[in-house]
Enzyme design. Structure first.
Site, PDB file in Angstrom:
ATOM      1  N   ASP A  15     -11.846   7.076   0.180  1.00  0.00           N
ATOM      2  CA  ASP A  15     -10.393   5.494   0.455  1.00  0.00           C
ATOM      3  C   ASP A  15      -9.567   5.921  -1.221  1.00  0.00           C
ATOM      4  O   ASP A  15     -10.153   6.490  -2.170  1.00  0.00           O
ATOM      5  CB  ASP A  15     -11.012   4.642  -0.253  1.00  0.00           C
ATOM      6  CG  ASP A  15     -10.260   3.168   0.556  1.00  0.00           C
ATOM      7  OD1 ASP A  15      -9.308   3.496   1.017  1.00  0.00           O
ATOM      8  OD2 ASP A  15     -10.651   2.248  -0.086  1.00  0.00           O
ATOM      9  N   ASN A  63      -6.680   2.151  11.789  1.00  0.00           N
ATOM     10  CA  ASN A  63      -6.080   3.329  10.804  1.00  0.00           C
ATOM     11  C   ASN A  63      -4.668   3.269  11.708  1.00  0.00           C
ATOM     12  O   ASN A  63      -3.277   3.092  11.085  1.00  0.00           O
ATOM     13  CB  ASN A  63      -6.188   4.367  10.472  1.00  0.00           C
ATOM     14  CG  ASN A  63      -7.069   4.733   9.014  1.00  0.00           C
ATOM     15  OD1 ASN A  63      -7.302   5.610   9.180  1.00  0.00           O
ATOM     16  ND2 ASN A  63      -7.359   3.316   8.468  1.00  0.00           N
TER      17      ASN A  63
HETATM   18  C1  FPP Z   1      -8.084   5.478   2.650  1.00  0.00           C
HETATM   19  O1  FPP Z   1      -6.211   5.932   0.913  1.00  0.00           O
HETATM   20  C2  FPP Z   1      -7.283   7.204   3.084  1.00  0.00           C
HETATM   21  C3  FPP Z   1      -7.299   7.162   4.203  1.00  0.00           C
HETATM   22  C4  FPP Z   1      -7.001   6.244   5.137  1.00  0.00           C
HETATM   23  C5  FPP Z   1      -6.788   8.428   5.350  1.00  0.00           C
HETATM   24  C6  FPP Z   1      -8.151   9.803   4.098  1.00  0.00           C
HETATM   25  C7  FPP Z   1      -7.901  11.232   4.214  1.00  0.00           C
HETATM   26  C8  FPP Z   1      -7.487  12.202   3.177  1.00  0.00           C
HETATM   27  C9  FPP Z   1      -7.768  11.463   2.319  1.00  0.00           C
HETATM   28  C10 FPP Z   1      -6.664  13.111   3.756  1.00  0.00           C
HETATM   29  C11 FPP Z   1      -6.367  14.316   5.391  1.00  0.00           C
HETATM   30  C12 FPP Z   1      -8.025  13.971   6.145  1.00  0.00           C
HETATM   31  C13 FPP Z   1      -8.606  15.745   5.680  1.00  0.00           C
HETATM   32  C14 FPP Z   1     -10.095  16.173   5.961  1.00  0.00           C
HETATM   33  C15 FPP Z   1      -7.642  16.950   5.912  1.00  0.00           C
HETATM   34  P1  FPP Z   1      -5.442   4.214   1.251  1.00  0.00           P
HETATM   35  O2  FPP Z   1      -4.356   4.869   2.278  1.00  0.00           O
HETATM   36  O3  FPP Z   1      -6.823   3.098   2.462  1.00  0.00           O
HETATM   37  O4  FPP Z   1      -6.174   4.015  -0.124  1.00  0.00           O
HETATM   38  P2  FPP Z   1      -5.796   2.403  -0.401  1.00  0.00           P
HETATM   39  O5  FPP Z   1      -6.782   1.919  -0.010  1.00  0.00           O
HETATM   40  O6  FPP Z   1      -5.227   2.965  -2.180  1.00  0.00           O
HETATM   41  O7  FPP Z   1      -4.547   2.012  -0.081  1.00  0.00           O
END
Ligand code: FPP
Length: 229
Positions: A15, A63
Site C-alpha cells: 500500500d 479496486n
Molecule cells: C496500493 O497503493 C497499491 C495497489 C492498489 C496496487 C498494488 C500494485 C502494485 C504494487 C503494482 C503492480 C503489481 C505487481 C505484482 C507487478 P494505493 O494506490 O492504494 O496507494 P495510496 O493508499 O497511497 O493511495
C-alpha cells in the site's frame, strides 16, 4: 541478520503507491510504476533470504471502483510485469500462481497468466502467488460453494483444501506497508494465525532493508497458535 525462525510464507499488502507519487508531485500511475519495479526488487531479495512462498496483493476485487484510467494502468502494469516475471523466475525455479477470479481480467492478461502458470508448474521450491481480482471473503464463499456442489462435508480442513492456496500453506507473516492497520480482505482464512507486521513506509520505498526489519521482528515473535507455551 537473524536467519533462524524464518517465515516460510510471507504475504504482502503493498500500500502507498498513490501517496508516494503525490509526495513527489507526480500522478498516481507513476507510483504504481515505481511500485511495480519494487515488487521485483523485494521478491528477489526475499527468495535470496530463504523465504519460499510470497503472496502479494496486487489488485483487489474492490479496486475496480477506482477511476478507469487507474484501473487500466494497473492492468497494463500487471501484464508487463507478469510477462517479465515469467522470463526471470523460470530461470530461478519459481512457480507463478495467481489467486482471484481471473475471468474478469482482459483476455490478454488471462493468457499471460495461464502461460506463466503453465511454464512454471513443474517448479516446487519457490512460489510467487499474486492476488489479482482477489478478495478473501469471495475466496471463502467460492470454496464453500464448491464443497456444497460436490456434496462434501464442510470442515476447516476441506475449506482450506479448496482455497487458491491449497498447495502452498498459510502465510507465517503478513506485512502491510503504507501505515494503515487493517487486512482489507487479504487472505482472511489463511491469515488466522499469521503474524502481522505494519510499517508506515510507503510501498515504493519499502526496500530489501525494510523487508529484513520485518524478518527480524518476526524472528522475535512467539507463535502459540492458541495454545499455552
Ligand atoms: C496500493 O497503493 C497499491 C495497489 C492498489 C496496487 C498494488 C500494485 C502494485 C504494487 C503494482 C503492480 C503489481 C505487481 C505484482 C507487478 P494505493 O494506490 O492504494 O496507494 P495510496 O493508499 O497511497 O493511495
Amino acid at each position: 541478520m537473524e536467519t533462524n525462525n524464518l517465515p516460510h510464507h510471507v504475504g504482502i499488502i503493498m500500500d502507498g503507491n498513490g501517496r508516494w507519487a503525490k509526495s513527489k508531485g507526480k500522478p498516481r500511475s507513476y507510483g504504481h510504476r515505481v511500485g511495480s519495479d519494487n515488487v521485483e526488487r523485494v521478491v528477489t531479495h526475499a527468495f535470496e533470504r530463504g523465504v519460499k512462498v510470497i503472496s502479494l496483493y496486487a489488485f483487489s476485487s474492490e479496486n475496480w471502483a477506482r477511476p478507469k484510467e487507474e484501473v487500466d494502468e494497473l492492468m497494463r502494469l500487471l501484464k508487463v510485469y507478469f510477462t517479465k516475471f515469467i522470463k526471470k523466475f523460470t530461470k530461478k525455479g519459481v512457480r507463478l500462481n495467481v489467486m482471484g477470479d481471473i475471468s474478469a481480467l482482459t483476455p490478454e492478461l488471462q493468457k499471460v497468466i495461464l502461460d506463466g502458470k503453465q511454464k512454471t508448474e513443474k517448479f516446487t521450491e519457490y512460489v510467487l502467488n499474486i492476488g489479482m481480482n482477489y478478495g478473501g471473503r469471495q475466496e471463502i464463499v467460492m470454496a464453500v460453494n464448491k464443497l456444497i456442489q460436490e456434496g462434501k462435508p464442510i470442515t476447516v480442513e476441506s475449506i482450506s483444501q479448496n482455497l487458491y492456496t491449497f498447495d502452498m500453506g498459510e502465510p507465517d507473516l503478513i506485512i502491510r506497508t503504507g501505515g494503515e492497520l487493517r487486512l482489507s480482505n487479504f487472505m482472511l482464512y489463511q491469515g488466522a494465525y499469521s503474524e502481522l507486521y505494519f510499517t508506515d513506509v510507503l510501498w515504493p520505498e519499502f526496500s530489501p532493508k525494510e523487508f529484513d526489519l520485518a524478518l527480524t521482528d518476526y524472528a522475535g515473535r512467539k507463535r502459540r497458535f492458541g495454545k499455552v507455551q
